[in-house]
Scaffold this active site. Structure first.
Site, PDB file in Angstrom:
ATOM      1  N   ARG A  21      -4.574  -8.330 -17.523  1.00 19.02           N
ATOM      2  CA  ARG A  21      -5.827  -7.708 -17.100  1.00 19.02           C
ATOM      3  C   ARG A  21      -5.527  -6.735 -15.972  1.00 19.02           C
ATOM      4  O   ARG A  21      -4.997  -7.109 -14.930  1.00 19.02           O
ATOM      5  CB  ARG A  21      -6.826  -8.772 -16.634  1.00 19.02           C
ATOM      6  CG  ARG A  21      -7.227  -9.739 -17.741  1.00 19.02           C
ATOM      7  CD  ARG A  21      -8.414 -10.581 -17.329  1.00 19.02           C
ATOM      8  NE  ARG A  21      -9.584  -9.763 -17.140  1.00 19.02           N
ATOM      9  CZ  ARG A  21     -10.402  -9.357 -18.111  1.00 19.02           C
ATOM     10  NH1 ARG A  21     -10.150  -9.688 -19.363  1.00 19.02           N
ATOM     11  NH2 ARG A  21     -11.463  -8.626 -17.841  1.00 19.02           N
TER      12      ARG A  21
ATOM     13  N   THR B 146      -7.678   0.267 -19.641  1.00 20.43           N
ATOM     14  CA  THR B 146      -7.251  -1.061 -19.230  1.00 20.43           C
ATOM     15  C   THR B 146      -5.895  -1.325 -19.873  1.00 20.43           C
ATOM     16  O   THR B 146      -5.458  -0.590 -20.767  1.00 20.43           O
ATOM     17  CB  THR B 146      -8.247  -2.142 -19.672  1.00 20.43           C
ATOM     18  OG1 THR B 146      -8.475  -2.015 -21.091  1.00 20.43           O
ATOM     19  CG2 THR B 146      -9.568  -2.019 -18.940  1.00 20.43           C
TER      20      THR B 146
ATOM     21  N   GLU C   7       0.837  -1.196   0.000  1.00 25.30           N
ATOM     22  CA  GLU C   7       0.000   0.000   0.000  1.00 25.30           C
ATOM     23  C   GLU C   7       0.876   1.252   0.000  1.00 25.30           C
ATOM     24  O   GLU C   7       1.916   1.300   0.649  1.00 25.30           O
ATOM     25  CB  GLU C   7      -0.914   0.026   1.228  1.00 25.30           C
ATOM     26  CG  GLU C   7      -2.187  -0.781   1.051  1.00 25.30           C
ATOM     27  CD  GLU C   7      -2.033  -2.212   1.486  1.00 25.30           C
ATOM     28  OE1 GLU C   7      -0.876  -2.697   1.512  1.00 25.30           O
ATOM     29  OE2 GLU C   7      -3.044  -2.859   1.791  1.00 25.30           O
TER      30      GLU C   7
ATOM     31  N   LYS D  78      -6.981  -5.750 -23.704  1.00 29.85           N
ATOM     32  CA  LYS D  78      -7.614  -5.323 -24.950  1.00 29.85           C
ATOM     33  C   LYS D  78      -6.557  -5.040 -26.019  1.00 29.85           C
ATOM     34  O   LYS D  78      -5.643  -5.825 -26.218  1.00 29.85           O
ATOM     35  CB  LYS D  78      -8.530  -4.122 -24.698  1.00 29.85           C
ATOM     36  CG  LYS D  78      -9.663  -4.396 -23.703  1.00 29.85           C
ATOM     37  CD  LYS D  78     -10.613  -3.220 -23.633  1.00 29.85           C
ATOM     38  CE  LYS D  78     -11.776  -3.482 -22.709  1.00 29.85           C
ATOM     39  NZ  LYS D  78     -11.418  -3.341 -21.279  1.00 29.85           N
TER      40      LYS D  78
END
Length: 478
Positions: free
Chosen positions: A279, A270, A66, A273
């Protein structure tokens, strides 16, 4: 690289997996087999490189990270810092962006980061000033519901779903529709094209906080210069979701007015694609929004996925190679050849063709719904997805369209001749499929009739068409 290196890598991985849960290893093998023998025409899908795939299966998966580079809430993140910094560097260089945030887990996550960054910039900063004027020094003490009532609902203007927009652009089933008061702009009923004068009119009337451009089923270019001018005219933040066509921007097929990065305040995408990566999602912006965007975790994201960021870095590095520009151009050339082949055979296409990677077929000309057409094509070895068309009489579930795209087949090496052959196979199936009836004899929007022998024949023809273009030729799992 020796031919057997990739085979060894994937075979060994599956052997290890199979030692724990053989059914998972079998499903992975079956997925590769299915993809190798079917015509993948889903516009949002592609094939990531072996290097990209392998980058996701490693020890980076075991790290919590994080925060951002150099500012983590966990110790021992020096290697994650290297990975994230490299992915962001490749993204900035590839797209010419001032800032890149590569942590989003998906396109929806990327959009959420962008939305909250915009709200923080446009609402939180003024709220802080108001709070300080009231001697409140911590925004956590601000009554956000009262503030929202005071400032009024935040408004978003985006492309309608039936015109090719996306659920994440303010529609009720998505969280964005609960964050914003949303209104849509559509397309010209006669041409199916964006009418910029109508968008400007809607913006003047609605006065949105955010103007969103981008699409998932619009087969033409968008002029982002004009859209930015519209946004500026009403004081809106201009956001572009380029998830579908990011590869065409990266490959410099879309330039000038059609490249969103120089014109938008913030851009989301994204990384799969047409960009051909893992992904995941990504946000690009200028320095004025960078600090807000970098709050994505923990604002709306869970812990970063370092192994996926590693894969993003690999894919973005691949996209910076000269051959990626050639690939991107071939995507569009193939899409246009596929559209022309369908038109010659009498198919009805939304907007009459394409400028990008996708084609939208209005299957009502075949007497079918999108759901019937989708399943009949799948029975025949052709993988597509149903999609709404403008003013769709069948709604968003059954639909009246089929969306097809060329990124995946272009990755395999298929060219113009194969696109024409693909158009023939699609037309053959759709023209030989008829709508079925329900149990009561009434017309069904889901049931259909297709001769199984024809479906089998087309499926074999599809496999034969692909035989000369092997998928992952260096991966042999036998």
């Amino acid at each position: 690289m020796p031919r057997n290196v990739e085979s060894t890598a994937f075979s060994s991985a599956l052997e290890v997996i199979g030692g724990v849960e053989p059914r998972i290893a079998d499903a992975i093998r079956a997925e590769l087999a299915d993809q190798r023998q079917s015509l993948k025409l889903i516009a949002s899908e592609n094939y990531a490189s072996p290097a990209t795939l392998l980058a996701m299966g490693n020890w980076l998966s075991d790290k919590y990270a994080e925060g951002t580079v150099g500012r983590r809430f966990y110790a021992g993140c020096q290697n994650v810092d290297t990975v994230e910094a490299l992915a962001a560097e490749h993204a900035r260089e590839l797209f010419g962006a001032a800032h890149a945030y590569v942590q989003p887990h998906s396109g929806i996550d990327a959009n959420l980061v962008a939305f909250w960054a915009i709200l923080a910039d446009r609402v939180e900063a003024p709220a802080l000033q108001r709070a300080k004027a009231r001697h409140v020094n911590d925004l956590t003490e601000v009554d956000w519901f009262a503030l929202r009532r005071e400032l009024g609902d935040q408004r978003m203007l985006g492309m309608s779903l039936d015109a090719g927009g996306h659920l994440t652009h303010g529609f009720r089933p998505n969280i964005s529709g609960k964050m914003f008061d949303q209104r849509s702009y559509g397309t010209d009923p006669a041409t199916g094209l964006v009418d910029y004068d109508k968008v400007a009119e809607a913006a003047r009337e609605f006065r949105p906080l955010v103007l969103v451009a981008g699409y998932s089923a619009y087969p033409r270019k968008v002029n982002f210069r004009i859209m930015r001018e519209i946004a500026d005219s009403v004081g809106a933040t201009f956001m572009v979701d380029m998830a579908h066509f990011a590869g065409l921007v990266a490959g410099k097929v879309f330039t000038g007015d059609f490249d969103p990065v120089p014109h938008a305040h913030i851009v989301t995408t994204t990384t799969h694609k047409s960009l051909r990566g893992p992904r995941g999602g990504m946000v690009l912006c200028g320095p004025e929004l960078a600090d807000q965007v970098d709050r994505g975790c923990p604002m709306v994201l869970g812990g970063p996925l370092p192994h996926v960021m590693a894969a993003k870095a690999v894919a973005l590095a691949e996209a910076r190679r000269p051959d990626f520009a050639d690939y991107a151009q071939r995507i569009v050339d193939n899409a246009q050849a596929l559209a022309e082949g369908l038109l010659r055979r009498g198919a009805k296409l939304v907007t009459g063709g394409t400028d990008n990677h996708l084609v939208l077929i209005d299957v009502t000309g075949y007497g079918l719904t999108g759901r019937q057409a989708e399943q009949a094509l799948l029975d025949s070895g052709i993988v597509t997805n149903r999609n709404a068309v403008p003013q769709d009489p069948n709604g968003a579930w059954y639909t009246s369209g089929i969306r097809i795209g060329t990124p995946a087949l272009t990755t395999r090496g298929l060219g113009l001749a194969e696109m024409d052959a693909t158009a023939e196979l699609i037309h053959t199936v759709l023209s030989q499929t008829t709508a079925g009836t329900g149990p009561d004899g009434t017309a069904s929007k889901a049931k259909y009739v297709l001769d199984p022998a024809l479906a089998d024949k087309v499926s074999r023809q599809a496999t034969e068409l692909l035989a000369g273009f092997p998928l992952y030729p260096n991966v042999d799992l036998t």
